[in-house]
Design an enzyme around this catalytic site. Sequence first.
Site, PDB file in Angstrom:
ATOM      1  N   TYR A  19      11.481  -3.643  -7.131  1.00  0.00           N
ATOM      2  CA  TYR A  19      10.238  -3.750  -8.053  1.00  0.00           C
ATOM      3  C   TYR A  19       9.621  -2.490  -7.528  1.00  0.00           C
ATOM      4  O   TYR A  19       8.975  -1.791  -8.342  1.00  0.00           O
ATOM      5  CB  TYR A  19       9.412  -5.014  -7.827  1.00  0.00           C
ATOM      6  CG  TYR A  19       8.103  -5.056  -8.722  1.00  0.00           C
ATOM      7  CD1 TYR A  19       8.194  -5.014 -10.038  1.00  0.00           C
ATOM      8  CD2 TYR A  19       7.021  -4.815  -8.011  1.00  0.00           C
ATOM      9  CE1 TYR A  19       6.940  -4.900 -10.707  1.00  0.00           C
ATOM     10  CE2 TYR A  19       5.768  -4.660  -8.626  1.00  0.00           C
ATOM     11  CZ  TYR A  19       5.877  -4.799 -10.174  1.00  0.00           C
ATOM     12  OH  TYR A  19       4.705  -4.948 -10.469  1.00  0.00           O
TER      13      TYR A  19
ATOM     14  N   ASP B 245      14.593  -8.422 -16.843  1.00  0.00           N
ATOM     15  CA  ASP B 245      13.409  -8.256 -15.859  1.00  0.00           C
ATOM     16  C   ASP B 245      13.896  -8.119 -14.504  1.00  0.00           C
ATOM     17  O   ASP B 245      14.702  -8.477 -14.209  1.00  0.00           O
ATOM     18  CB  ASP B 245      12.242  -9.610 -15.975  1.00  0.00           C
ATOM     19  CG  ASP B 245      10.932  -8.872 -15.796  1.00  0.00           C
ATOM     20  OD1 ASP B 245      10.567  -7.956 -15.409  1.00  0.00           O
ATOM     21  OD2 ASP B 245      10.212  -9.920 -15.954  1.00  0.00           O
ATOM     22  N   ASP B 246      13.067  -7.402 -13.606  1.00  0.00           N
ATOM     23  CA  ASP B 246      13.439  -7.006 -12.395  1.00  0.00           C
ATOM     24  C   ASP B 246      13.152  -8.413 -11.577  1.00  0.00           C
ATOM     25  O   ASP B 246      14.110  -8.731 -10.657  1.00  0.00           O
ATOM     26  CB  ASP B 246      12.411  -5.818 -11.881  1.00  0.00           C
ATOM     27  CG  ASP B 246      11.207  -6.506 -11.643  1.00  0.00           C
ATOM     28  OD1 ASP B 246      10.361  -7.218 -11.348  1.00  0.00           O
ATOM     29  OD2 ASP B 246      10.142  -5.804 -12.947  1.00  0.00           O
TER      30      ASP B 246
ATOM     31  N   CYS C 178       0.748  -1.301   0.051  1.00  0.00           N
ATOM     32  CA  CYS C 178       0.095  -0.004   0.110  1.00  0.00           C
ATOM     33  C   CYS C 178       0.953   1.264  -0.158  1.00  0.00           C
ATOM     34  O   CYS C 178       2.103   1.186   0.206  1.00  0.00           O
ATOM     35  CB  CYS C 178      -1.119   0.063   1.285  1.00  0.00           C
ATOM     36  SG  CYS C 178      -1.972  -1.453   1.381  1.00  0.00           S
TER      37      CYS C 178
ATOM     38  N   ASN D 115       0.535   0.609   5.766  1.00  0.00           N
ATOM     39  CA  ASN D 115       1.264  -0.243   4.886  1.00  0.00           C
ATOM     40  C   ASN D 115       1.946  -1.237   5.727  1.00  0.00           C
ATOM     41  O   ASN D 115       2.751  -1.129   6.424  1.00  0.00           O
ATOM     42  CB  ASN D 115       2.038   0.549   4.033  1.00  0.00           C
ATOM     43  CG  ASN D 115       2.699  -0.286   2.982  1.00  0.00           C
ATOM     44  OD1 ASN D 115       2.539  -1.344   2.575  1.00  0.00           O
ATOM     45  ND2 ASN D 115       4.162   0.021   2.828  1.00  0.00           N
ATOM     46  N   GLY D 116       1.568  -2.704   5.378  1.00  0.00           N
ATOM     47  CA  GLY D 116       2.240  -3.743   5.846  1.00  0.00           C
ATOM     48  C   GLY D 116       1.485  -5.144   6.342  1.00  0.00           C
ATOM     49  O   GLY D 116       0.379  -5.077   5.762  1.00  0.00           O
TER      50      GLY D 116
ATOM     51  N   THR E  12      10.069  -1.281 -14.858  1.00  0.00           N
ATOM     52  CA  THR E  12      11.138  -1.365 -13.819  1.00  0.00           C
ATOM     53  C   THR E  12      12.382  -1.761 -13.899  1.00  0.00           C
ATOM     54  O   THR E  12      13.224  -1.305 -13.611  1.00  0.00           O
ATOM     55  CB  THR E  12      10.442  -2.297 -12.616  1.00  0.00           C
ATOM     56  OG1 THR E  12       9.093  -2.240 -12.512  1.00  0.00           O
ATOM     57  CG2 THR E  12      11.030  -2.108 -11.124  1.00  0.00           C
TER      58      THR E  12
ATOM     59  N   GLY F  35      -0.604   0.583  -5.055  1.00  0.00           N
ATOM     60  CA  GLY F  35      -1.635  -0.185  -4.886  1.00  0.00           C
ATOM     61  C   GLY F  35      -2.838   0.454  -5.944  1.00  0.00           C
ATOM     62  O   GLY F  35      -3.043   1.776  -6.089  1.00  0.00           O
TER      63      GLY F  35
END
Length: 540
Positions: free
Chosen positions: A260, A370-371, A2, A105-106, A308, A31
């Site tokens: 990312y 790619d990441d 988030c 967030n978490g 990314t 998000g």
Amino acid sequence: MCGILGLLLHDPSVDAAPDICEGLSLLQHRGQDACGIVTCGPKGRFFQCKANGMVRDVFDEKAISKLIGGMGVGHVRYPTAGSSNHAEAQPFYVNSPYGIVFAHNGNLIDGPSLLQYMDATAHRHINTSSDSELLLNLFANNLQQTGKFRINEDDIFNAIGGLMKQCTGAYACVAMLAGFGIIAFRDPNGIRPLGVASRRSNSGKDYLFASESIVADALGFSEWEDVKPGEAVIITRSGVSRKRVAEHAIFAPDIFEFVYFARPDSVLDGISVYRSRMAMGDALAVEVDKVLKERGITVDVVIPVPDTSRVAALNLAQKLNLPYREGFIKNRYVGRTFIMPGQQMRRKNVRRKLNAMALEFSGKNVLLVDDSIVRGTTSKEIIQMAKDVGAKKVIVASCAPPIRYSNVYGIDMPSRTELVAYGRTTQEIAEAIGADLVVFQTLPNLVASVRQFNPSIPTFDCSVFTGEYVTGGVTEEYLHQLELLRADNVKKKSGASSWEGKGEGSVVNGFHDQETMVASSGPINRADDTVGLHNTWNVS
């Protein structure tokens, strides 16, 4: 994963909502499921607007005009557990004590025991399966223990310190107390990012909390400083108070933020995300060169998987003296596939999102950068797209090591069995995604690529690569229950509700819950999903 934001303007007559909305749009990559804003206006009254959808869709001019007040909290959400029901859109609110708004967030890993405490001891009703609501109520309950008519900064610091002793997991949080100010705190390990900045206004100083520094840059704030692990910051119109309220723990920010999630123009914990990705490309080039020489394979062109990996791919190409080309053209009106709920939706949207240009692939040995490779859904589709337009060989280089373990700290890498690297060798991973060869970054090189820009950070949370969880307390039983909750096939079920990790037959508010453990579609017992503040979204 988030994005969170808190804003306090020195002039209470100026509305904070326009800046909060702009800030959330800059955190949209964190998000895309739901978003919300709550502001505090005259006499401590809260004004709320939140719903499922992107920031641009939820907050039009009319919606923003109804969010009155010079301070507020905002949130963009992607659900790591539970559902996409708008009842779980944040910020959350409790009216007692004092009126508190909260965004988080978490992810907590001790939810069941905390829920039992809320029920049996604190006598607080938790209305959703979101641990953000649980954190809010823990904070509120600790504040209520003061028994004061009016609280001060020390009371708040003590309440947050108590919360940190009660909880285990990752959490970066922003709160707002009616008529008082805004508050931010970060878990003792500093796993999730959070910072504070200020700007001069005509009447004084405005203050901002945000998940990433890009918000401060874009809104004209300066003096960005990370909230330290275990630290709480309280901002009122009278000043700023900061205090470490948790016992010392290992500082271990999540390395996947740099791989990312974070925007490249952000700085997290003193580390430029852009510079760290450049370094990842340099380190990966060494590994790729070694593997290609061992296999006797030559590469004609380096092509990044947007967006990314662009920075790392360019550095890799320069280091190997290979041509760098943009072989995939991106439709910018399709969201990030990694954070789309549902495997079928992710697969379907890869081809909507990217188009391969035959000119750059036909007859060539292509090195795709790619990441990371998570489920393998995107990689498999992209590799097939490259072959469909004539690529002779497709070699994939990943900026991250193989991801073989669940993330329990707020990133949706749910079931280990859904991870393409789980139980597979590098060769088997290549076969599973249809690549001729896969080259992974080594973990020591990844850590060194990031840590070189801030050597004071002792370690990083690398649990998705190692299965070692910095907070402790992550058992096999917990992982199994988490996978049941988060697995894509469970997310599709929208009829029942539960708590993350809650055992069958547990007691919730005096009632025995015998439902199967599935993701929550919203409030427990089918309660009205507009409990709390009036929601002005979609109201004429």
